[in-house]
Scaffold this motif. Structure first.
Motif, PDB file in Angstrom:
ATOM      1  N   TYR A   1     -22.863  11.780 -25.096  1.00  0.00           N
ATOM      2  CA  TYR A   1     -22.548  10.743 -24.122  1.00  0.00           C
ATOM      3  C   TYR A   1     -21.376   9.873 -24.592  1.00  0.00           C
ATOM      4  CZ  TYR A   1     -26.629  11.671 -21.214  1.00  0.00           C
ATOM      5  OH  TYR A   1     -27.525  12.251 -20.390  1.00  0.00           O
ATOM      6  N   ALA A   2     -21.377   9.505 -25.844  1.00  0.00           N
ATOM      7  CA  ALA A   2     -20.293   8.676 -26.383  1.00  0.00           C
ATOM      8  C   ALA A   2     -18.963   9.419 -26.328  1.00  0.00           C
ATOM      9  CB  ALA A   2     -20.624   8.255 -27.808  1.00  0.00           C
ATOM     10  N   THR A   3     -18.986  10.685 -26.704  1.00  0.00           N
ATOM     11  CA  THR A   3     -17.763  11.489 -26.665  1.00  0.00           C
ATOM     12  C   THR A   3     -17.273  11.665 -25.229  1.00  0.00           C
ATOM     13  OG1 THR A   3     -18.558  12.669 -28.611  1.00  0.00           O
ATOM     14  CG2 THR A   3     -16.744  13.663 -27.419  1.00  0.00           C
ATOM     15  N   SER A   4     -18.184  11.889 -24.321  1.00  0.00           N
ATOM     16  CA  SER A   4     -17.811  12.058 -22.914  1.00  0.00           C
ATOM     17  C   SER A   4     -17.177  10.784 -22.348  1.00  0.00           C
ATOM     18  CB  SER A   4     -19.032  12.436 -22.080  1.00  0.00           C
ATOM     19  OG  SER A   4     -19.508  13.691 -22.465  1.00  0.00           O
ATOM     20  N   LEU A   5     -17.762   9.635 -22.677  1.00  0.00           N
ATOM     21  CA  LEU A   5     -17.181   8.381 -22.205  1.00  0.00           C
ATOM     22  C   LEU A   5     -15.805   8.139 -22.810  1.00  0.00           C
ATOM     23  CD1 LEU A   5     -20.282   6.013 -22.197  1.00  0.00           C
ATOM     24  CD2 LEU A   5     -19.026   6.899 -20.227  1.00  0.00           C
ATOM     25  N   LEU A   6     -15.636   8.488 -24.069  1.00  0.00           N
ATOM     26  CA  LEU A   6     -14.331   8.345 -24.710  1.00  0.00           C
ATOM     27  C   LEU A   6     -13.289   9.218 -24.026  1.00  0.00           C
ATOM     28  CD1 LEU A   6     -12.662   7.230 -27.144  1.00  0.00           C
ATOM     29  CD2 LEU A   6     -13.281   9.360 -28.287  1.00  0.00           C
TER      30      LEU A   6
ATOM     31  N   LEU B   1     -10.015   8.052 -21.901  1.00  0.00           N
ATOM     32  CA  LEU B   1      -8.701   8.530 -22.314  1.00  0.00           C
ATOM     33  C   LEU B   1      -7.959   9.198 -21.160  1.00  0.00           C
ATOM     34  CD1 LEU B   1      -6.751   8.954 -24.716  1.00  0.00           C
ATOM     35  CD2 LEU B   1      -7.882  11.144 -25.081  1.00  0.00           C
ATOM     36  N   PHE B   2      -8.633  10.063 -20.423  1.00  0.00           N
ATOM     37  CA  PHE B   2      -7.991  10.728 -19.294  1.00  0.00           C
ATOM     38  C   PHE B   2      -7.678   9.740 -18.170  1.00  0.00           C
ATOM     39  CE2 PHE B   2      -9.599  14.727 -21.111  1.00  0.00           C
ATOM     40  CZ  PHE B   2      -8.410  15.446 -21.084  1.00  0.00           C
ATOM     41  N   GLY B   3      -8.561   8.772 -17.943  1.00  0.00           N
ATOM     42  CA  GLY B   3      -8.283   7.760 -16.925  1.00  0.00           C
ATOM     43  C   GLY B   3      -7.064   6.925 -17.278  1.00  0.00           C
TER      44      GLY B   3
ATOM     45  N   ALA C   1      -3.936   9.026 -16.834  1.00  0.00           N
ATOM     46  CA  ALA C   1      -3.599   9.204 -15.421  1.00  0.00           C
ATOM     47  C   ALA C   1      -2.941   7.944 -14.857  1.00  0.00           C
ATOM     48  CB  ALA C   1      -4.850   9.552 -14.622  1.00  0.00           C
ATOM     49  N   VAL C   2      -3.454   6.790 -15.212  1.00  0.00           N
ATOM     50  CA  VAL C   2      -2.839   5.539 -14.759  1.00  0.00           C
ATOM     51  C   VAL C   2      -1.433   5.408 -15.336  1.00  0.00           C
ATOM     52  CG1 VAL C   2      -2.977   3.019 -14.928  1.00  0.00           C
ATOM     53  CG2 VAL C   2      -5.008   4.339 -14.343  1.00  0.00           C
ATOM     54  N   PHE C   3      -1.277   5.753 -16.612  1.00  0.00           N
ATOM     55  CA  PHE C   3       0.034   5.688 -17.247  1.00  0.00           C
ATOM     56  C   PHE C   3       1.034   6.592 -16.539  1.00  0.00           C
ATOM     57  CE2 PHE C   3       2.999   7.424 -20.434  1.00  0.00           C
ATOM     58  CZ  PHE C   3       3.682   6.260 -20.740  1.00  0.00           C
ATOM     59  N   ILE C   4       0.625   7.809 -16.214  1.00  0.00           N
ATOM     60  CA  ILE C   4       1.515   8.740 -15.513  1.00  0.00           C
ATOM     61  C   ILE C   4       1.865   8.194 -14.129  1.00  0.00           C
ATOM     62  CG2 ILE C   4       1.632  11.026 -14.432  1.00  0.00           C
ATOM     63  CD1 ILE C   4       0.014  12.079 -16.817  1.00  0.00           C
ATOM     64  N   ALA C   5       0.903   7.593 -13.460  1.00  0.00           N
ATOM     65  CA  ALA C   5       1.120   7.109 -12.102  1.00  0.00           C
ATOM     66  C   ALA C   5       2.082   5.922 -12.044  1.00  0.00           C
ATOM     67  CB  ALA C   5      -0.206   6.731 -11.467  1.00  0.00           C
ATOM     68  N   VAL C   6       2.092   5.082 -13.065  1.00  0.00           N
ATOM     69  CA  VAL C   6       2.895   3.861 -12.974  1.00  0.00           C
ATOM     70  C   VAL C   6       4.208   3.912 -13.747  1.00  0.00           C
ATOM     71  CG1 VAL C   6       0.873   2.422 -12.577  1.00  0.00           C
ATOM     72  CG2 VAL C   6       1.732   2.714 -14.898  1.00  0.00           C
TER      73      VAL C   6
ATOM     74  N   LEU D   1       3.641  15.087 -10.235  1.00  0.00           N
ATOM     75  CA  LEU D   1       2.683  16.130  -9.881  1.00  0.00           C
ATOM     76  C   LEU D   1       2.550  17.150 -11.014  1.00  0.00           C
ATOM     77  CD1 LEU D   1       0.806  17.086  -7.645  1.00  0.00           C
ATOM     78  CD2 LEU D   1       2.689  18.422  -6.729  1.00  0.00           C
ATOM     79  N   ILE D   2       3.665  17.519 -11.625  1.00  0.00           N
ATOM     80  CA  ILE D   2       3.630  18.442 -12.764  1.00  0.00           C
ATOM     81  C   ILE D   2       2.873  17.812 -13.931  1.00  0.00           C
ATOM     82  CG2 ILE D   2       5.052  19.591 -14.505  1.00  0.00           C
ATOM     83  CD1 ILE D   2       7.155  19.976 -12.255  1.00  0.00           C
ATOM     84  N   ALA D   3       3.136  16.529 -14.191  1.00  0.00           N
ATOM     85  CA  ALA D   3       2.438  15.837 -15.284  1.00  0.00           C
ATOM     86  C   ALA D   3       0.931  15.769 -15.011  1.00  0.00           C
ATOM     87  CB  ALA D   3       3.011  14.438 -15.470  1.00  0.00           C
ATOM     88  N   PHE D   4       0.557  15.515 -13.757  1.00  0.00           N
ATOM     89  CA  PHE D   4      -0.867  15.492 -13.412  1.00  0.00           C
ATOM     90  C   PHE D   4      -1.489  16.882 -13.536  1.00  0.00           C
ATOM     91  CE2 PHE D   4      -0.128  11.449 -10.942  1.00  0.00           C
ATOM     92  CZ  PHE D   4      -0.932  10.675 -11.753  1.00  0.00           C
ATOM     93  N   ALA D   5      -0.721  17.929 -13.216  1.00  0.00           N
ATOM     94  CA  ALA D   5      -1.231  19.296 -13.353  1.00  0.00           C
ATOM     95  C   ALA D   5      -1.485  19.625 -14.828  1.00  0.00           C
ATOM     96  CB  ALA D   5      -0.250  20.294 -12.748  1.00  0.00           C
ATOM     97  N   VAL D   6      -0.562  19.228 -15.702  1.00  0.00           N
ATOM     98  CA  VAL D   6      -0.748  19.457 -17.142  1.00  0.00           C
ATOM     99  C   VAL D   6      -1.963  18.676 -17.629  1.00  0.00           C
ATOM    100  CG1 VAL D   6       0.272  19.065 -19.414  1.00  0.00           C
ATOM    101  CG2 VAL D   6       1.665  20.002 -17.552  1.00  0.00           C
ATOM    102  N   LEU D   7      -2.093  17.436 -17.174  1.00  0.00           N
ATOM    103  CA  LEU D   7      -3.263  16.635 -17.546  1.00  0.00           C
ATOM    104  C   LEU D   7      -4.545  17.280 -17.016  1.00  0.00           C
ATOM    105  CD1 LEU D   7      -4.268  14.002 -18.879  1.00  0.00           C
ATOM    106  CD2 LEU D   7      -4.029  12.913 -16.637  1.00  0.00           C
ATOM    107  N   GLY D   8      -4.491  17.839 -15.823  1.00  0.00           N
ATOM    108  CA  GLY D   8      -5.652  18.517 -15.250  1.00  0.00           C
ATOM    109  C   GLY D   8      -6.072  19.736 -16.061  1.00  0.00           C
ATOM    110  N   VAL D   9      -5.106  20.501 -16.534  1.00  0.00           N
ATOM    111  CA  VAL D   9      -5.415  21.666 -17.369  1.00  0.00           C
ATOM    112  C   VAL D   9      -6.082  21.210 -18.667  1.00  0.00           C
ATOM    113  CG1 VAL D   9      -4.384  23.533 -18.730  1.00  0.00           C
ATOM    114  CG2 VAL D   9      -3.645  23.151 -16.372  1.00  0.00           C
TER     115      VAL D   9
END
Length: 75
Positions: free
Chosen positions: A7-12, A16-18, A21-26, A42-50
């Motif tokens: 649970y702790a690792t999942s929240l971390l 981190l991904f959130g 994503a905010v950093f890429i968006a702004v 969009l490419i950056a979000f795709a790489v983050l998605g992978v």
């Protein structure tokens, strides 16, 4: 104990991904100095998605073995 760690690792990872994503968006300009267009974002979000899918699969494998270990120790 293993479930608390999961649970702790999942929240971390989720935080981190959130934050990434905010950093890429702004951001206006990336590290190479290229101005961010919608296509580049969009490419950056795709790489983050992978990367997210890879981490998700690793987390699910860890969860499977953690639960299996928990059930084995309960019997």
């Amino acid at each position: 104990m293993m479930m608390k760690l999961w649970y702790a690792t999942s929240l971390l990872w989720l935080a981190l991904f959130g934050a990434t994503a905010v950093f890429i968006a702004v951001r206006e300009v990336d590290g190479a100095g290229a101005v961010q267009t919608p296509e580049l974002r969009l490419i950056a979000f795709a790489v983050l998605g992978v990367a997210f899918v890879f981490v998700l699969l690793c987390q699910l494998v860890f969860l499977y073995f953690a639960r299996k270990r928990k059930l084995a120790s309960a019997h």
